[in-house]
Design an enzyme around this catalytic site. Structure first.
Site, PDB file in Angstrom:
ATOM      1  N   LYS A  15     -56.536 -11.655 -72.369  1.00 59.66           N
ATOM      2  CA  LYS A  15     -57.320 -12.140 -71.234  1.00 59.66           C
ATOM      3  C   LYS A  15     -56.990 -11.288 -70.022  1.00 59.66           C
ATOM      4  O   LYS A  15     -55.879 -10.773 -69.929  1.00 59.66           O
ATOM      5  CB  LYS A  15     -56.945 -13.605 -70.939  1.00 59.66           C
ATOM      6  CG  LYS A  15     -57.985 -14.372 -70.209  1.00 59.66           C
ATOM      7  CD  LYS A  15     -59.086 -14.795 -71.160  1.00 59.66           C
ATOM      8  CE  LYS A  15     -59.917 -15.912 -70.653  1.00 59.66           C
ATOM      9  NZ  LYS A  15     -60.628 -16.567 -71.752  1.00 59.66           N
TER      10      LYS A  15
ATOM     11  N   ASP B  82     -66.236 -14.017 -68.946  1.00 65.79           N
ATOM     12  CA  ASP B  82     -65.523 -15.282 -68.724  1.00 65.79           C
ATOM     13  C   ASP B  82     -65.968 -15.739 -67.340  1.00 65.79           C
ATOM     14  O   ASP B  82     -67.011 -15.285 -66.848  1.00 65.79           O
ATOM     15  CB  ASP B  82     -64.008 -15.040 -68.809  1.00 65.79           C
ATOM     16  CG  ASP B  82     -63.217 -16.333 -68.993  1.00 65.79           C
ATOM     17  OD1 ASP B  82     -63.078 -16.797 -70.125  1.00 65.79           O
ATOM     18  OD2 ASP B  82     -62.738 -16.883 -67.974  1.00 65.79           O
TER      19      ASP B  82
HETATM   20  N1  GLU Z   1     -64.220 -15.960 -72.492  1.00 65.44           N
HETATM   21  C1  GLU Z   1     -64.576 -16.582 -73.732  1.00 65.44           C
HETATM   22  C2  GLU Z   1     -63.461 -17.459 -74.246  1.00 65.44           C
HETATM   23  O1  GLU Z   1     -62.603 -17.874 -73.505  1.00 65.44           O
HETATM   24  C3  GLU Z   1     -65.069 -15.594 -74.767  1.00 65.44           C
HETATM   25  C4  GLU Z   1     -64.143 -14.508 -75.141  1.00 65.44           C
HETATM   26  C5  GLU Z   1     -64.745 -13.435 -76.043  1.00 65.44           C
HETATM   27  O2  GLU Z   1     -65.895 -13.540 -76.454  1.00 65.44           O
HETATM   28  O3  GLU Z   1     -64.004 -12.501 -76.295  1.00 65.44           O
HETATM   29  O4  GLU Z   1     -63.437 -17.848 -75.378  1.00 65.44           O
END
Ligand code: GLU
Length: 366
Positions: free
Chosen positions: A101, A141
């Protein structure tokens, strides 16, 4: 911040698996935590320095994977927890990714498009060496979307050539898939329906409150209302609206899509305008926190009226909040499962990019 429910869950699982202390430590820590400074020359000539982050928790099962968050309140601790959530989420739904992240401590609403583009590309200049379609794959996100992914793709290509699989959540012309934007919220709606049928809650009579009316909240609201549920309350960062007869969420979402800068309070919605705090405690059968972390906690969990809480956001319920909800026999669908639809469709997008061969929309949908 109160402790997250994941720490407890992780401890339980590690005990069950008989993990040694060192092994537990390894599974609990990030493989890499990076902070970079990103100076930005604002449109008015001023310099503002932002902090960029990328935390890579684990790539044991595949390349690091996880969103990019642009939000003024983010810090390293924040991303460390969120990166590990991604590891367990991708592993739970059995897709060959690890967890990561990252993001920038900025408020995208206060930046012009030109400033946002520069900031995003500067971020890639600083952390680009950590990214790659088989290394670490960002996605949207909070505060980011297709546009930011396109900028990342472009900035990454400068040094590495064109690799559409370096990000997911792109628009279709750049190798994205239709439905990625709606996928997280749609998954939330599917799991809510499944939970209702298991818990004997009649979804068609159910009153649903959704905290957060961004990408996830909107798609969950629209899909649940298509399934017959009555969406009685929604909110954004400025405030909330409640109407026990139900809100026309599709029209509200359409009105909001006109401009990123508009919020619910700017619209003339048929309902009572209340605070975010009041919304979480308002009458409902199902509560879907789809906004920030820790929104349901020791202070308000006792006042939650829902029988079912579905975690649309990541880490929206603290450990103390969860204890209180479970004591009240509230059913909880955890984030790892409830919002895994997004990263699942990200995997479909990434697979197509690797194959250089687009799938038919029906295949993704199925
Ligand atoms: N931000 C989204 C999550 O927290 C998607 C992450 C992604 O597709 O890599 O699951």
């Amino acid at each position: 911040m109160e402790k997250s429910t994941h720490e407890r869950a992780l401890k339980l699982v590690m005990n069950k698996l008989g993990c040694s202390e060192e092994m537990s430590k390894l599974l609990d820590s990030s493989q890499r935590e990076v902070i970079v400074e990103i100076p930005l020359k604002r449109d008015n000539g001023d310099i503002k320095v932002f902090k960029g982050y990328r935390v890579q928790h684990s790539d044991a099962l595949g390349p690091f994977k996880g969103g990019l968050r642009f939000h003024p309140d983010v810090d390293l601790e924040h991303f460390v927890s969120l990166a590990s959530v991604m590891t367990w989420k991708t592993s739970l739904v059995n897709i060959p990714f690890g967890g990561a992240k990252g993001g920038i401590d900025c408020d995208p609403n206060e930046l012009s498009t030109h400033e946002l583009e520069t900031l995003t590309k500067r971020y890639v200049e600083k952390v680009g060496m950590l990214l790659g379609p088989n290394i670490d794959i960002p996605a949207p996100d909070m505060g980011t979307g297709e546009q930011e992914m396109a900028w990342i793709l472009q900035a990454y290509a400068k040094n590495h050539g064109h690799h559409p699989g370096v990000v997911t959540g792109k628009n279709k012309q750049l190798g994205g898939v239709s439905g990625r934007r709606e996928a997280t919220g749609k998954g939330v709606a599917y799991f809510t329906r499944l939970a209702c049928s298991r818990e004997n809650i009649d979804l068609e009579r159910a009153r649903v409150i959704i905290q957060g009316f961004g990408n996830v909240g909107q798609s969950a609201a629209i899909n649940l209302s298509k399934m017959g549920a009555n969406i009685v309350g929604i909110s954004d960062r400025k405030g909330a609206v409640y109407n026990e007869k139900g809100l026309d969420v599709k029209t509200i979402a359409e009105d909001l899509s006109v401009s990123k800068k508009i919020s619910l309070e700017d619209l003339d919605i048929d309902g009572e305008y209340i605070t975010n705090k009041e919304l979480l405690e308002a009458p409902c059968d199902i509560l879907i926190p789809a906004a920030i972390e820790g929104g349901i906690n020791s202070k308000n969990a006792a006042k939650v009226q829902a029988k079912l809480v579905v975690e649309g956001a990541n880490l929206p319920v603290t450990k103390d909040g969860e204890d209180i909800l479970l004591d009240k026999k509230v059913k909880l669908i955890p984030d790892l499962l409830a919002n895994a639809g997004g990263v699942t469709v990200s995997f479909f997008e990434w697979s197509q990019n690797a194959q250089r061969y687009p799938w038919k929309d029906e295949k993704v949908e199925r």
